[in-house]
Design a protein around this motif. Structure first.
Motif, PDB file in Angstrom:
ATOM      1  N   PHE A   1       0.823  -1.209   0.000  1.00 35.90           N
ATOM      2  CA  PHE A   1       0.000   0.000   0.000  1.00 35.90           C
ATOM      3  C   PHE A   1       0.862   1.267   0.000  1.00 35.90           C
TER       4      PHE A   1
ATOM      5  N   THR B   1     -17.541  -6.993  -7.720  1.00 36.42           N
ATOM      6  CA  THR B   1     -17.547  -6.972  -6.261  1.00 36.42           C
ATOM      7  C   THR B   1     -16.797  -8.184  -5.732  1.00 36.42           C
TER       8      THR B   1
ATOM      9  N   GLY C   1     -12.116  -6.122  -4.163  1.00 40.74           N
ATOM     10  CA  GLY C   1     -11.545  -4.983  -3.442  1.00 40.74           C
ATOM     11  C   GLY C   1     -11.686  -3.686  -4.237  1.00 40.74           C
TER      12      GLY C   1
ATOM     13  N   TYR D   1     -12.232   3.909   6.054  1.00 42.33           N
ATOM     14  CA  TYR D   1     -10.920   4.388   5.585  1.00 42.33           C
ATOM     15  C   TYR D   1     -10.727   5.889   5.822  1.00 42.33           C
TER      16      TYR D   1
HETATM   17  P1  AMP Z   1     -15.207  -5.069  -2.605  1.00 38.09           P
HETATM   18  O1  AMP Z   1     -14.796  -5.759  -3.871  1.00 38.09           O
HETATM   19  O2  AMP Z   1     -14.864  -3.643  -2.588  1.00 38.09           O
HETATM   20  O3  AMP Z   1     -16.662  -5.341  -2.302  1.00 38.09           O
HETATM   21  O4  AMP Z   1     -14.371  -5.709  -1.386  1.00 38.09           O
HETATM   22  C1  AMP Z   1     -14.507  -7.052  -1.025  1.00 38.09           C
HETATM   23  C2  AMP Z   1     -13.947  -7.330   0.366  1.00 38.09           C
HETATM   24  O5  AMP Z   1     -12.533  -7.285   0.365  1.00 38.09           O
HETATM   25  C3  AMP Z   1     -14.395  -6.344   1.441  1.00 38.09           C
HETATM   26  O6  AMP Z   1     -14.787  -7.082   2.570  1.00 38.09           O
HETATM   27  C4  AMP Z   1     -13.162  -5.537   1.755  1.00 38.09           C
HETATM   28  O7  AMP Z   1     -13.158  -5.102   3.084  1.00 38.09           O
HETATM   29  C5  AMP Z   1     -12.052  -6.526   1.496  1.00 38.09           C
HETATM   30  N1  AMP Z   1     -10.786  -5.911   1.073  1.00 38.09           N
HETATM   31  C6  AMP Z   1     -10.636  -4.784   0.343  1.00 38.09           C
HETATM   32  N2  AMP Z   1      -9.325  -4.543   0.128  1.00 38.09           N
HETATM   33  C7  AMP Z   1      -8.645  -5.545   0.701  1.00 38.09           C
HETATM   34  C8  AMP Z   1      -7.245  -5.859   0.792  1.00 38.09           C
HETATM   35  N3  AMP Z   1      -6.311  -5.106   0.232  1.00 38.09           N
HETATM   36  N4  AMP Z   1      -6.905  -6.981   1.463  1.00 38.09           N
HETATM   37  C9  AMP Z   1      -7.864  -7.777   2.002  1.00 38.09           C
HETATM   38  N5  AMP Z   1      -9.176  -7.531   1.951  1.00 38.09           N
HETATM   39  C10 AMP Z   1      -9.568  -6.435   1.299  1.00 38.09           C
END
Ligand code: AMP
Length: 488
Positions: free
Chosen positions: A14, A58, A61, A106
């Motif tokens: 990051f 989705t 992340g 965040y």
């Molecule tokens: P999203 O695709 O935005 O719906 O995210 C899916 C899930 O991944 C959510 O529960 C996030 O909190 C988690 N998440 C997002 N970024 C990361 C990361 N870098 N490492 C691990 N988990 C993550």
């Protein structure tokens, strides 16, 4: 203009992405150590102010891939009354609320005003937030335009514009609204555009509204995700027979069933099945478009926290929800649109966990199962024989006496509503939930204007179908993009 192809880099951390110290600290607190491919690919460009075309769904992340750079960029500048600095469009209220949660998580080291403009919630409160000046405005298209038309909102101060789940917006008939909104925002804005798939209409939209975008494409989670065991289960076509078969399946799973989402094609079926399960003393809740926003969020929260074991839902209500740990998905109805099957079963087996998916299949569903087989590239695996092994009893007109399929310790109860043992608090609570749902439905019926994110418009074919309790899917209205020939 052709998009610049970009390969997502997984090895980055990051701190390599150019995020601010405040954002990095919140990411560390969230427990994330490594950016996902969409984050590694999109964040540096988003911070640099470039337009981004993110092809990701989705679960990859992708939310953080636009929330984190936005937070970094928002550290400079201030919001003015009625002139939001950024705008994020989401197809459903739940997704909009999830994005807001991401900003809270965040953005905990920032002092940003976030306004959520979604249907089913009063205009007044939303107007007050706009009046105070929003750094971040998260909205569904219809409600956003409603505020705009009421003169409570100016979009000329928007510097960063995010369109999320664009293909879902297309399915829901929102594209004309999006085109209109795009034209209300200054040309000089930065646009971050996300879609799981790129049908021709979406490509056209990106060509029209993005400027030299950096294209970041991440692999779709495999449709034949090996961590999901998919089984098809033949059953009689009568609703009671389907409900009995579902209960059998749930009971047979025993303790391995931690929690489950049960998908129905129709909103009316969601309500009926929910009631039936509650009558049979299952720990169930429902998620559908008739519920107001607060009830939907509360239901979802209970499910997420494990206070509710079974969630009966329609596709639209459940689309894209981030529920990390679902052990089972049941398709009470075979989805008409085979892509929905992939979305539905993708609710389980997330983040490397194993998952179970069961699909109830009646004789009439044969062609839909064939279409699913083609899409996922594998033959359906039947639990106890395919449709040719259906017996007369399975498709009997009358409900056989005593066949409720119970194997567990719970009491018998009929779908007609006989309710035994009414003394327990849990049962009382569920009965109240049904009553509240009925009252709410009546209220919503009486006040159609409070219904959804947007007023009914001509192009709202899919959405109207759900509101009408008719079949979700393409039905007779195959979208134009499906009729376009694909070369090669
Ligand atoms: P999203 O695709 O935005 O719906 O995210 C899916 C899930 O991944 C959510 O529960 C996030 O909190 C988690 N998440 C997002 N970024 C990361 C990361 N870098 N490492 C691990 N988990 C993550």
């Amino acid at each position: 203009m052709p998009a610049e192809q970009e390969t997502a880099q997984e090895a980055l951390t990051f701190s390599d992405l150019g995020l601010s110290a405040k954002v990095l600290s919140a990411v560390v607190d969230a427990g994330y150590t490594q950016p996902t491919p969409i984050q590694a690919g999109a964040i540096p460009h988003a911070i640099a102010g470039k337009d981004v075309l993110g092809i990701a769904q989705t679960g990859t992340g992708k939310t953080a891939s636009f929330v984190l750079p936005m937070l970094t960029r928002l550290e400079r500048g201030r919001a003015r009354a009625r002139m939001p600095r950024t705008l994020i469009l989401e197809p459903t209220r739940e997704l909009a609320a999830q994005v807001e949660e991401n900003f809270v998580k965040y953005g905990k080291n920032h002092r940003l005003n976030i306004a959520l403009l979604i249907g089913g919630v009063s205009f007044d409160e939303q107007e007050r937030k706009l009046e105070r000046g929003a750094d971040v405005l998260i909205a569904t298209p219809g409600r956003l335009l409603d505020h705009f038309e009421r003169g409570k909102l100016l979009l000329t101060g928007v510097d960063i514009f995010v369109i999320d789940e664009a293909d879902r917006m297309l399915d829901m008939g929102f594209i004309p609204d999006i085109e209109r909104i795009c034209k209300l925002i200054p040309f000089t804005r930065q646009t971050l555009f996300f879609s799981a798939t790129m049908p021709p209409e979406i490509t056209k939209l990106t060509e029209q509204f993005l400027q030299a975008p950096v294209r970041v494409e991440v692999a779709r989670p495999a449709t034949t995700n090996t961590s999901i065991t998919q089984r098809f289960v033949k059953c009689g076509s009568k609703p009671w027979a389907k409900r009995a078969r579902l209960r059998e399946l749930i009971d047979a799973e025993g303790d391995t069933l931690k929690n489950a989402i049960i998908f129905c094609n129709r909103k009316s079926e969601v309500a009926t099945l929910f009631r039936s399960l509650v009558r049979h003393e299952y720990d169930a809740g429902a998620l559908h478009g008739d519920m107001d926003q607060r009830a939907r969020m509360a239901m979802l929260e209970n499910f997420r926290k494990g206070k509710l074991k079974l969630l009966v839902a329609s596709d639209v209500a459940a689309r894209g929800l981030d529920i990390p740990d679902v052990s089972h998905v049941f398709n009470f109805d075979v989805p008409i649109h085979s892509e929905d099957y992939v979305h539905r079963i993708g609710r389980t087996g997330r983040a490397g966990r194993s998952g179970e998916a069961f699909t109830l299949v009646t004789k009439a569903d044969r062609k839909y199962v064939d279409a699913i087989g083609k899409l996922i590239g594998q033959e359906p695996e039947w639990l106890d024989g395919d449709l040719s092994t259906l017996t007369h009893e399975d498709d009997a007109e009358e409900k056989p006496r005593g066949r409720t399929g119970r194997r567990g310790p719970k009491k018998e109860a009929s779908d007609a509503g006989e309710d035994k043992g009414q003394g327990s608090d849990a049962r009382k609570g569920r009965k109240e939930a049904i009553k509240a749902e009925n009252t709410e439905r009546k209220a919503r019926h009486d006040d159609a204007s409070a219904q959804g994110e947007r007023r009914p418009r001509k192009q709202d074919h899919r959405r109207e179908r759900e509101e009408d309790n008719s079949i979700i899917g393409f039905g007779d209205d195959v979208p134009a993009f499906m009729k376009i020939g694909i070369k090669g």
